[in-house]
Design an enzyme around this catalytic site. Structure first.
Site, PDB file in Angstrom:
ATOM      1  NE  ARG A  90      -1.680   2.273 -19.136  1.00  0.00           N
ATOM      2  CZ  ARG A  90      -1.208   3.518 -19.262  1.00  0.00           C
ATOM      3  NH1 ARG A  90      -1.838   4.522 -18.687  1.00  0.00           N
ATOM      4  NH2 ARG A  90      -0.121   3.761 -19.957  1.00  0.00           N
ATOM      5  CG  HIS A 116      -3.641  10.184 -22.928  1.00  0.00           C
ATOM      6  ND1 HIS A 116      -3.439   8.831 -22.738  1.00  0.00           N
ATOM      7  CD2 HIS A 116      -3.388  10.411 -24.238  1.00  0.00           C
ATOM      8  CE1 HIS A 116      -3.086   8.273 -23.882  1.00  0.00           C
ATOM      9  NE2 HIS A 116      -3.041   9.206 -24.813  1.00  0.00           N
ATOM     10  CE1 TYR A 131       4.518   7.514 -18.731  1.00  0.00           C
ATOM     11  CE2 TYR A 131       4.124   8.217 -16.473  1.00  0.00           C
ATOM     12  CZ  TYR A 131       3.649   7.764 -17.683  1.00  0.00           C
ATOM     13  OH  TYR A 131       2.306   7.554 -17.858  1.00  0.00           O
ATOM     14  NE  ARG A 172       3.972   2.891 -21.976  1.00  0.00           N
ATOM     15  CZ  ARG A 172       3.228   3.960 -21.697  1.00  0.00           C
ATOM     16  NH1 ARG A 172       2.478   4.500 -22.649  1.00  0.00           N
ATOM     17  NH2 ARG A 172       3.231   4.500 -20.497  1.00  0.00           N
ATOM     18  CG  HIS A 206      -4.458   5.068 -21.579  1.00  0.00           C
ATOM     19  ND1 HIS A 206      -3.467   6.002 -21.523  1.00  0.00           N
ATOM     20  CD2 HIS A 206      -3.882   3.924 -22.061  1.00  0.00           C
ATOM     21  CE1 HIS A 206      -2.329   5.465 -21.956  1.00  0.00           C
ATOM     22  NE2 HIS A 206      -2.550   4.209 -22.294  1.00  0.00           N
ATOM     23  CB  ALA A 207     -10.399   1.815 -20.744  1.00  0.00           C
ATOM     24  NE  ARG A 208      -5.908   3.997 -15.561  1.00  0.00           N
ATOM     25  CZ  ARG A 208      -5.002   3.234 -14.967  1.00  0.00           C
ATOM     26  NH1 ARG A 208      -5.390   2.228 -14.197  1.00  0.00           N
ATOM     27  NH2 ARG A 208      -3.721   3.445 -15.133  1.00  0.00           N
ATOM     28  CD  GLU A 209      -5.751   8.036 -19.486  1.00  0.00           C
ATOM     29  OE1 GLU A 209      -5.730   8.663 -20.552  1.00  0.00           O
ATOM     30  OE2 GLU A 209      -4.769   7.377 -19.053  1.00  0.00           O
ATOM     31  CD  GLU A 266      -1.292  12.368 -19.498  1.00  0.00           C
ATOM     32  OE1 GLU A 266      -2.367  12.116 -18.909  1.00  0.00           O
ATOM     33  OE2 GLU A 266      -0.551  11.475 -19.957  1.00  0.00           O
TER      34      GLU A 266
HETATM   35  O1  0X9 Z   1       1.708   6.824 -20.294  1.00  0.00           O
HETATM   36  C1  0X9 Z   1       1.000   7.300 -21.191  1.00  0.00           C
HETATM   37  O2  0X9 Z   1       0.651   6.671 -22.182  1.00  0.00           O
HETATM   38  C2  0X9 Z   1       0.524   8.756 -21.064  1.00  0.00           C
HETATM   39  N1  0X9 Z   1       0.167   9.023 -19.692  1.00  0.00           N
HETATM   40  S1  0X9 Z   1      -1.166   8.320 -19.030  1.00  0.00           S
HETATM   41  O3  0X9 Z   1      -1.210   8.645 -17.621  1.00  0.00           O
HETATM   42  N2  0X9 Z   1      -2.465   8.963 -19.707  1.00  0.00           N
HETATM   43  O4  0X9 Z   1      -1.131   6.920 -19.300  1.00  0.00           O
HETATM   44  C3  0X9 Z   1       1.625   9.695 -21.507  1.00  0.00           C
HETATM   45  C4  0X9 Z   1       1.984   9.550 -22.957  1.00  0.00           C
HETATM   46  C5  0X9 Z   1       3.143  10.418 -23.370  1.00  0.00           C
HETATM   47  N3  0X9 Z   1       3.622  10.058 -24.693  1.00  0.00           N
HETATM   48  C6  0X9 Z   1       4.318   8.912 -24.928  1.00  0.00           C
HETATM   49  N4  0X9 Z   1       4.707   8.117 -23.980  1.00  0.00           N
HETATM   50  N5  0X9 Z   1       4.636   8.663 -26.175  1.00  0.00           N
HETATM   51 ZN    ZN Z   2      -3.650   7.917 -20.935  1.00  0.00          ZN
END
Ligand code: 0X9
Ligand code: ZN
Ligand code: ZN
Length: 354
Positions: free
Chosen positions: A171, A241, A293, A189, A113-116, A315
């Site tokens: 992002r 992340h 989530y 995703r 993710h770009a902003r991280e 994270e």
């Molecule tokens: O949402 C995400 O991709 C990750 N959090 S973030 O705030 N860095 O965007 C969590 C990823 C957890 N793993 C999966 N969803 N497979």
């Molecule tokens: Zn991320």
């Protein structure tokens, strides 16, 4: 972590994590956020050269990659695994003592993710630490003697560059498709793991857009191809992340527990306590779906289902005070404590190789 409580859709930059963000009537960032953006640079003005305690631009990371590899030829080599959508080379660093036979390996990427920004900072720190402690730190020496560690310092290079030049809160990737006015897909995703079934959007304008098909994003395809090609060697997959201080493992695309749940949890708890031992930073461990989530199409779930058992998403700091805009003064302590967690996982994997 993010919330989806957003924002006038005419504003392209803000989508996730927007509860803390306000805009004035002309759509300009209010001073609050502008101050936070400037406060990241509390380490003083940016030097012309690469620095481990600064957020380096892509150009600096790119030239650092070349120079660190050429100055340590016995321990590090580099290979381009493909180009990004905008044509930048994705250079993978391979750390490890050269060996005539093939070695088991750990794969780690940063900057999906770009902003991280703290994430690529960690991958750079890891490479520096590995090289500078090889020969003196017994664990690092043994790790690099027995295993290879593949490090991809910036996964989403186009997006990372865009956060430095145009939109700090970007992002996604920067791919375009004719017929849509929106840019990019969420590279976490876009993997073929329950793709786009939950916690992802099929709207190209969403910040969690899953893409037009699994691996539609060339950056994802390049990394997935590499991991598939080296599947028998790769024993662990780590992806870094920010933010929320979590150590996540599969699954995120389903509430079902992974077959290796207990072991993954035990290793995550051990890694989290190693991390906490340095500055007291508290991490929560658990499966993605229940700990952060449900979100399908992530790299951790994909690697796990491919057969890479030790698959973890970090994270990093913090828990929301600065969020993605973590001040540069926190790069060093964040990287130091994260090293302990990564080394804990690596030691466990190494111990269980044979
Ligand atoms: O949402 C995400 O991709 C990750 N959090 S973030 O705030 N860095 O965007 C969590 C990823 C957890 N793993 C999966 N969803 N497979
Ligand atoms: Zn991320
Ligand atoms: Zn180059």
């Amino acid at each position: 972590m993010w919330t989806s409580t957003c924002l006038p859709s005419t504003l392209t930059w803000c989508t996730l994590s927007c509860s803390r963000v306000t805009l004035n009537t002309s759509g300009v960032l209010i001073e609050d956020l502008q101050e936070a953006i400037e406060a990241q640079e509390d380490g003083g003005p940016s030097p012309r050269t690469h620095s481990y305690t600064k957020y380096n631009t892509w150009d600096k990371v790119h030239s650092w990659t070349a120079s660190i590899a050429s100055s340590n030829p016995s321990l590090i080599s580099k290979q381009v695994i493909g180009n990004t959508y905008e044509g930048r080379p994705m250079t993978l660093l391979k750390l490890g003592k050269k060996s005539s036979s093939s070695k088991p390996a750990i794969f780690m990427d940063c900057g999906i993710h770009a902003r991280e920004w703290i994430s690529p900072a960690f991958c750079q720190w890891f490479v520096k630490e590995a090289l500078s402690t090889y020969g003196s730190d017994s664990q690092m020496t043994s790790l690099l003697n027995e295993m290879d560690v593949y490090v991809l310092p910036v996964f989403n290079i186009d997006g990372y560059d865009y956060t430095h030049k145009s939109n700090r809160m970007w992002r996604k990737t920067r791919s375009r498709k004719s017929g849509s006015s929106c840019t990019g897909a969420d590279p976490n995703r876009n993997w073929n793991a329950g793709w786009c079934s939950m916690g992802a959007s099929s709207n190209p304008c969403s910040d969690t857009f899953c893409g037009y098909s699994p691996e539609s994003e060339i950056e994802v395809k390049n990394v997935a191809d590499f991991i598939r090609r080296n599947k028998s060697a790769i024993k662990a997959y780590l992806t870094v992340h920010s933010y929320s201080q979590l150590l996540l493992f599969p699954y995120s695309y389903t509430y079902e527990l992974a077959a290796d749940h207990s072991e993954l949890m035990k290793v995550a708890e051990g890694a989290s306590s190693a991390l906490r031992s340095l500055y007291g930073t508290r991490y929560t461990s658990g499966p993605g779906a229940t700990t952060i989530y449900p979100a399908a199409g992530g790299s951790d779930d994909w690697a796990y289902d491919l057969g890479v058992k030790y698959s973890y998403t970090f994270e990093l700091r913090d828990t929301g005070r600065y969020g993605f805009l973590l001040p540069e003064s926190q790069i060093k302590p964040t990287c130091e404590e994260t090293m302990l967690a990564v080394k804990y996982i690596a030691a466990y994997v190494q111990k269980n190789l044979y």
